[in-house]
Design an enzyme around this catalytic site. Structure first.
Site: not given
Length: 248
Positions: A137, A149-151, A153
């Site tokens: 991403d 957390v998304y970033c 991971s």
């Protein structure tokens, strides 16, 4: 760049590709594309699949946030013969503020984005000239505090991928696709769409085909490994997005 059906065949035997998160949206489009090119497709899905049955399609269900389910899927993949290509498309996306349990929130994202591809690919029987493409991403390089957390991971997935390009040099080519604003969802209103497009140099909804073409190129080009390909309409070099910061 689309591969021809002939390129999807090797000595009359269809090549095999594994695609995670292939039950709907972009993963479904990827699976249908490679089926149309003559590949044997092993499509993983989480809870439901919108793929129609096909003689060259094998569908496997697993919750990749669960380490036990990852281990079971890994065992299933081991029995399915040499793998020519692997696309890790499965994803988990939730704002940090929506998490009721911060530890579970962290573990779920890292299990789906890092543990799953590591475990699934580590036990595969790879065919000669195999390739792996991991869908990261633009947030891997452009952090957003709402989705920390998304970033993190996705950044971990990207770094792990480049490490695997080193470890598997000469055996498996490993590359990364960084999508930007690809496909709007029905719940995205016009104001949101225009705001996102204003942060793109191309200023167009790129569509799933942009990622499919990029995956085709990375899988078919034997000279590419350790590459991070941005498919974002130039968003990386624009103002990107607005954030408000506080000192506490």
């Amino acid at each position: 760049m689309a591969t021809s059906k002939a390129e999807g065949l090797e000595k009359g035997i269809a090549k095999t590709i594994v695609i995670t998160g292939a039950g709907r949206r972009m993963g479904k489009q990827l699976a249908e594309h490679f089926l149309a090119q003559g590949w044997q497709v092993i499509a993983h899905y989480n809870t439901r699949s919108e793929l129609e049955s096909h003689p060259q399609l094998t569908q496997l269900q697993a919750d990749l946030s669960d380490p036990d389910a990852i281990a079971q899927l890994s065992q299933q993949l081991q029995s399915l013969g040499p793998i020519h290509a692997f696309i890790h498309n499965a994803s988990c996306f939730q704002p940090d503020a929506a998490a009721e349990d911060s530890v579970e929130h962290f573990q779920r994202h890292f299990n789906v984005h890092v543990l799953a591809p590591s475990e699934l690919t580590g036990s595969l029987t790879w065919a000669e000239g195999a390739a792996m493409v991991n869908i990261s991403d633009i947030y891997a390089d452009i952090p957003n505090q709402r989705f920390a957390v998304y970033c993190a991971s996705k950044a971990a997935l990207q770094n792990w991928s480049l490490s695997m390009a080193q470890r598997w040099a000469g055996k498996v080519r490993v590359n990364v696709i960084q999508p930007g604003p690809i496909q709007f969802l029905p719940e995205h209103d016009e104001a949101y769409r225009q705001k996102v497009l204003s942060q793109s140099l191309i200023k167009q909804e790129l569509g799933y085909q942009s990622v499919i073409d990029s995956a085709d190129f990375l899988i078919s080009n034997p000279s590419l490994t350790g590459t991070v390909m941005r498919v974002d309409g130039g968003r990386f070099v624009t103002n990107r997005y607005e954030q408000t910061f506080s000192n506490h």
